[in-house]
Design a protein around this motif. Structure first.
Motif, mmCIF file in Angstrom:
data_model
loop_
_atom_site.group_PDB
_atom_site.id
_atom_site.type_symbol
_atom_site.label_atom_id
_atom_site.label_comp_id
_atom_site.label_asym_id
_atom_site.label_seq_id
_atom_site.Cartn_x
_atom_site.Cartn_y
_atom_site.Cartn_z
ATOM 1 N N ASP A 204 29.927 40.476 47.340
ATOM 2 C CA ASP A 204 30.372 41.391 46.288
ATOM 3 C C ASP A 204 29.174 42.245 45.893
ATOM 4 O O ASP A 204 28.293 41.793 45.170
ATOM 5 C CB ASP A 204 30.881 40.596 45.083
ATOM 6 N N TYR B 212 31.764 45.436 43.419
ATOM 7 C CA TYR B 212 33.134 45.942 43.423
ATOM 8 C C TYR B 212 33.711 45.891 42.012
ATOM 9 O O TYR B 212 33.338 45.040 41.197
ATOM 10 C CB TYR B 212 34.024 45.091 44.326
ATOM 11 N N ASN B 213 34.657 46.780 41.749
ATOM 12 C CA ASN B 213 35.359 46.657 40.476
ATOM 13 C C ASN B 213 36.304 45.453 40.557
ATOM 14 O O ASN B 213 36.552 44.909 41.636
ATOM 15 C CB ASN B 213 36.106 47.953 40.119
ATOM 16 N N ALA B 214 36.811 45.030 39.416
ATOM 17 C CA ALA B 214 37.603 43.795 39.344
ATOM 18 C C ALA B 214 38.847 43.867 40.228
ATOM 19 O O ALA B 214 39.223 42.876 40.873
ATOM 20 C CB ALA B 214 37.997 43.522 37.890
ATOM 21 N N GLU B 215 39.480 45.039 40.294
ATOM 22 C CA GLU B 215 40.701 45.182 41.076
ATOM 23 C C GLU B 215 40.434 44.989 42.568
ATOM 24 O O GLU B 215 41.177 44.291 43.263
ATOM 25 C CB GLU B 215 41.309 46.566 40.835
ATOM 26 N N ASN B 216 39.378 45.609 43.074
ATOM 27 C CA ASN B 216 39.055 45.477 44.489
ATOM 28 C C ASN B 216 38.660 44.049 44.846
ATOM 29 O O ASN B 216 39.057 43.527 45.883
ATOM 30 C CB ASN B 216 37.932 46.441 44.866
ATOM 31 N N MET B 217 37.861 43.423 43.995
ATOM 32 C CA MET B 217 37.440 42.054 44.273
ATOM 33 C C MET B 217 38.631 41.109 44.278
ATOM 34 O O MET B 217 38.731 40.205 45.123
ATOM 35 C CB MET B 217 36.416 41.603 43.217
ATOM 36 N N ALA B 218 39.560 41.326 43.338
ATOM 37 C CA ALA B 218 40.770 40.498 43.284
ATOM 38 C C ALA B 218 41.597 40.670 44.549
ATOM 39 O O ALA B 218 42.184 39.711 45.063
ATOM 40 C CB ALA B 218 41.594 40.862 42.053
ATOM 41 N N GLN B 219 41.664 41.911 45.080
ATOM 42 C CA GLN B 219 42.417 42.176 46.308
ATOM 43 C C GLN B 219 41.800 41.452 47.499
ATOM 44 O O GLN B 219 42.502 40.884 48.334
ATOM 45 C CB GLN B 219 42.456 43.680 46.578
ATOM 46 N N HIS C 163 42.591 37.734 47.122
ATOM 47 C CA HIS C 163 44.025 37.512 47.357
ATOM 48 C C HIS C 163 44.317 37.508 48.854
ATOM 49 O O HIS C 163 45.028 36.626 49.360
ATOM 50 C CB HIS C 163 44.840 38.593 46.661
ATOM 51 N N LYS D 95 27.318 37.257 45.101
ATOM 52 C CA LYS D 95 27.267 38.538 44.390
ATOM 53 C C LYS D 95 25.875 39.153 44.490
ATOM 54 O O LYS D 95 24.871 38.445 44.458
ATOM 55 C CB LYS D 95 27.646 38.333 42.923
ATOM 56 N N ARG E 64 31.651 52.779 44.537
ATOM 57 C CA ARG E 64 31.837 53.604 43.345
ATOM 58 C C ARG E 64 31.501 55.070 43.610
ATOM 59 O O ARG E 64 31.933 55.962 42.894
ATOM 60 C CB ARG E 64 30.960 53.093 42.191
#
Length: 286
Positions: free
Chosen positions: A79, A82-89, A92, A105, A212
């Motif tokens: 990591d 990454y923003n939270a959305e990308n990391m979550a993807q 997942h 990280k 970013r």
């Protein structure tokens, strides 16, 4: 009653069956041809979260299960900020695909933001260093990256058109800063169109522009003004006239005729055809 497959099983089955010709076969051919995996290797498969590295992870996982050559795998996810959305993807997808990832990280994005210059070049170098370091800490002797066939020919063309040099991307190489470590590219002979078809067939969604600096990018591979995108468009247009153009470029870097070049560099030393001109025999009919 026929047992319903899980999503992970469906994806794995598609690799071996539907996309065997486009993915599995060229993957196996590349691994063998370039001697990328040996008995006892412990390989860190580096996952960025994009389609290429995720497919690489699944292919390596499948190979480990069926290979007669024993080797170990560590699935590394870095990591870089990454923003939270990308990391979550990313996480997942890893869970859905049955990949037991290890996440670490770094602050690469923050560091690069304050350095100026070319962010992509600096980011790539820093990523590579962190991956080697963490792979070594996990007892690995190799890292595997998701560069594929199209990356290889595009890099070759970019070197000629913009770098004034003929330089290819090797299928494996020794690390210059981490003794005993190697980098391998198991997707070397796998074409991007096969990877894209596999992604779409399975309805998978991967991150693309997670940096970013480039979060404005779309998922259109022809968008953007980078030199690589320019070369992609050039090759796409050339292929309309000759469908074998990409294969010809790929084969050319395996069939370099040094005797016909006026100059070449080896081991950092520049050589000229004049160095031994008087002692060389005539080449063909002139």
């Amino acid at each position: 009653m026929k047992r319903e497959l899980t999503k992970t099983q469906q994806v794995e089955q598609s690799i071996i069956k539907k996309f065997r010709k486009d993915l599995w076969n060229p993957f196996i051919k590349g691994v063998k041809q370039y001697d990328q995996i040996r008995h006892g290797d412990r390989i860190a498969v580096c996952i960025s979260g994009g389609k290429d590295s995720m497919l690489l992870a699944k292919l390596m996982q499948q190979l480990q299960r069926h290979s007669e050559v024993p080797f170990e795998l560590v699935f590394l996810v870095m990591d870089p900020g990454y923003n939270a959305e990308n990391m979550a993807q990313v996480l997942h997808n890893a869970e859905m695909l049955g990949l037991p990832v290890t996440v670490f990280k770094t602050d690469i994005f923050d560091t690069v933001a304050g350095l100026g210059g070319s962010p992509c070049y600096l980011c790539a170098r820093m990523r590579r260093g962190h991956l080697y370091k963490n792979a070594k800490e996990h007892g690995c002797n190799k890292i595997a990256l998701g560069h594929h066939f199209n990356d290889v020919i595009e890099t070759t063309m970019m070197g000629m058109l913009y770098g004034a040099q003929i330089q290819a991307m090797l299928p494996k190489l020794h690390s210059t800063n981490f003794a005993g470590m190697q980098l391998i590219r198991p997707l070397y002979a796998v074409r991007e169109k096969g990877i894209t078809a596999w992604r779409d067939y399975n309805g998978l969604r991967f991150i693309q522009c997670a940096c970013r600096f480039t979060e404005y990018c779309t998922t259109d591979p022809d968008s953007g003004g980078s030199k690589r995108q320019t070369v992609k468009r050039l090759l796409k247009n050339l292929a309309k006239e000759d469908p074998d153009i990409e294969s010809h470029i790929f084969k050319s870097i395996h069939n370099v005729k040094l005797d016909t070049l006026p100059g070449y560099k080896q081991g950092g030393v520049m050589h000229s055809f004049l160095d031994n001109f008087d002692n060389r025999p005539a080449l063909g009919r002139v």
